[in-house]
Design a protein around this motif. Structure first.
Motif, PDB file in Angstrom:
ATOM      1  N   UNK A  83      14.762 -10.066  -7.741  1.00  0.00           N
ATOM      2  CA  UNK A  83      14.362  -9.006  -6.809  1.00  0.00           C
ATOM      3  C   UNK A  83      13.074  -8.337  -7.282  1.00  0.00           C
ATOM      4  N   UNK A  84      12.197  -8.027  -6.346  1.00  0.00           N
ATOM      5  CA  UNK A  84      10.940  -7.364  -6.708  1.00  0.00           C
ATOM      6  C   UNK A  84      10.286  -6.784  -5.472  1.00  0.00           C
ATOM      7  N   UNK A  85       9.494  -5.760  -5.688  1.00  0.00           N
ATOM      8  CA  UNK A  85       8.591  -5.278  -4.652  1.00  0.00           C
ATOM      9  C   UNK A  85       7.170  -5.499  -5.139  1.00  0.00           C
ATOM     10  N   UNK A  86       6.282  -5.766  -4.214  1.00  0.00           N
ATOM     11  CA  UNK A  86       4.867  -5.924  -4.548  1.00  0.00           C
ATOM     12  C   UNK A  86       4.049  -5.329  -3.407  1.00  0.00           C
ATOM     13  N   UNK A  87       3.277  -4.313  -3.743  1.00  0.00           N
ATOM     14  CA  UNK A  87       2.417  -3.650  -2.770  1.00  0.00           C
ATOM     15  C   UNK A  87       1.032  -3.493  -3.391  1.00  0.00           C
ATOM     16  N   UNK A  88      -0.009  -3.828  -2.636  1.00  0.00           N
ATOM     17  CA  UNK A  88      -1.358  -3.733  -3.209  1.00  0.00           C
ATOM     18  C   UNK A  88      -1.822  -2.293  -3.346  1.00  0.00           C
ATOM     19  N   UNK A  89      -2.416  -2.012  -4.491  1.00  0.00           N
ATOM     20  CA  UNK A  89      -3.087  -0.724  -4.730  1.00  0.00           C
ATOM     21  C   UNK A  89      -3.779  -0.807  -6.081  1.00  0.00           C
ATOM     22  N   UNK A  90      -5.057  -0.490  -6.108  1.00  0.00           N
ATOM     23  CA  UNK A  90      -5.776  -0.378  -7.368  1.00  0.00           C
ATOM     24  C   UNK A  90      -5.345   0.907  -8.080  1.00  0.00           C
ATOM     25  N   UNK A  91      -5.763   1.053  -9.321  1.00  0.00           N
ATOM     26  CA  UNK A  91      -5.318   2.196 -10.120  1.00  0.00           C
ATOM     27  C   UNK A  91      -5.591   3.522  -9.404  1.00  0.00           C
ATOM     28  N   UNK A  92      -6.796   3.681  -8.869  1.00  0.00           N
ATOM     29  CA  UNK A  92      -7.169   4.983  -8.299  1.00  0.00           C
ATOM     30  C   UNK A  92      -6.493   5.263  -6.966  1.00  0.00           C
ATOM     31  N   UNK A  93      -5.962   4.227  -6.308  1.00  0.00           N
ATOM     32  CA  UNK A  93      -5.286   4.443  -5.027  1.00  0.00           C
ATOM     33  C   UNK A  93      -3.774   4.294  -5.128  1.00  0.00           C
ATOM     34  N   UNK A  94      -3.273   4.046  -6.323  1.00  0.00           N
ATOM     35  CA  UNK A  94      -1.821   3.889  -6.530  1.00  0.00           C
ATOM     36  C   UNK A  94      -1.190   5.276  -6.631  1.00  0.00           C
ATOM     37  N   UNK A  95      -0.547   5.713  -5.547  1.00  0.00           N
ATOM     38  CA  UNK A  95       0.040   7.054  -5.571  1.00  0.00           C
ATOM     39  C   UNK A  95       1.400   7.038  -6.279  1.00  0.00           C
ATOM     40  N   UNK A  96       1.963   8.205  -6.473  1.00  0.00           N
ATOM     41  CA  UNK A  96       3.199   8.329  -7.237  1.00  0.00           C
ATOM     42  C   UNK A  96       4.358   7.585  -6.574  1.00  0.00           C
ATOM     43  N   UNK A  97       4.429   7.629  -5.255  1.00  0.00           N
ATOM     44  CA  UNK A  97       5.538   6.982  -4.560  1.00  0.00           C
ATOM     45  C   UNK A  97       5.483   5.465  -4.725  1.00  0.00           C
ATOM     46  N   UNK A  98       4.296   4.889  -4.587  1.00  0.00           N
ATOM     47  CA  UNK A  98       4.162   3.436  -4.747  1.00  0.00           C
ATOM     48  C   UNK A  98       4.496   3.023  -6.178  1.00  0.00           C
ATOM     49  N   UNK A  99       3.987   3.784  -7.140  1.00  0.00           N
ATOM     50  CA  UNK A  99       4.287   3.496  -8.550  1.00  0.00           C
ATOM     51  C   UNK A  99       5.791   3.558  -8.798  1.00  0.00           C
TER      52      UNK A  99
END
Length: 250
Positions: free
Chosen positions: A90-106
């Motif tokens: 099981x895994x999730x994968x969502x694109x986001x670079x460091x500066x656009x990776x918000x707390x919820x995605x992390x």
């Protein structure tokens, strides 16, 4: 010639409804194991081919981010006959670079790819200890070994498992439990839709074998690590990537 025979073994495949997990579930069932797939999907995945093989596969809905549910469901499966093999896909994968990776995605990546999979592994290992042994196969990623531009949280979550697999192997080997991982390269699953056709072609051209993997090719490695043929294999992160890591930076 030796063949892989898992007759009499009971396996769980977490994230077994689609992609690599689904292919792994079918591979284990083809080798004779009774398999329970676990995923957030309420309905069982459709398995084609032999009816006899498909009948060895059952399904239960489970969100691995809900730790209390993971412990409960895995204990119920254990009480119903035990767990000899745990494939954790099981895994999730969502694109986001460091500066656009918000707390919820992390947090989503850590909840599923790290905390959820660890809870599955720990619960399985506790049961395997009581049974005198077993096999744990974590589905990692080549993105845990090298960066993948624009996927900060995913790479971080998969990178953690490279060393945790080694640590778990050291802890578990004396108890007859093998802990290893498979590191798929770019594989033709539903997640491939994150990329447009031009990017897919560019990636394929950069891989030494000049194509993406099939889920079955990854499942073949999972089957090996889940079998008695891998009894002396502990703490290995096995790339199945068409030479991607050997090629160096792309």
């Amino acid at each position: 010639m030796r063949t892989i025979d898992l007759d009499g073994k009971r396996a769980i495949v977490v994230g077994g409804a689609t992609g690599i997990g689904r292919a792994s579930a079918y591979a284990l069932a083809e080798a004779g194991a009774e398999v329970v797939t676990l995923s957030r999907r309420a309905e069982a995945p459709a398995f084609t081919g032999s009816r006899e093989v498909a009948d060895r596969i059952s399904h239960r809905a489970l969100d691995v981010a809900r730790r209390e549910d993971v412990v409960r469901v895995l204990q119920e499966i254990g009480d119903d006959g035990g767990i000899d093999v745990a494939v954790l896909s099981a895994a999730v994968i969502e694109p986001a670079a460091v500066e656009t990776c918000d707390d919820d995605l992390w947090r989503r990546h850590m909840d599923v790819n790290v905390d959820g999979i660890f809870t599955c592994a720990r619960s399985s290992i506790r049961q395997m200890t009581e049974r005198g042994g077993g096999k744990v196969v974590v589905i990692g990623s080549v993105s845990g070994m090298v960066g993948n531009p624009g996927f900060a949280a995913y790479c971080a979550s998969k990178g953690l498992w490279v060393n945790l697999v080694r640590q778990m192997a050291l802890d578990c080997a004396p108890r007859g439990i093998n802990v290893n991982s498979v590191l798929p390269g770019f594989t033709s699953t539903e997640l491939a839709d994150l990329y447009d056709d031009q990017t897919k072609a560019t990636i394929a051209a950069a891989v030494p074998v000049r194509r993406w993997a099939t889920p079955q090719e990854i499942a073949d490695a999972v089957l090996f690590l889940a079998s008695p043929m891998a009894d002396y294999v502990h703490g290995v992160n096995l790339p199945v990537d068409g030479g991607y890591l050997a090629a160096g930076p792309i």
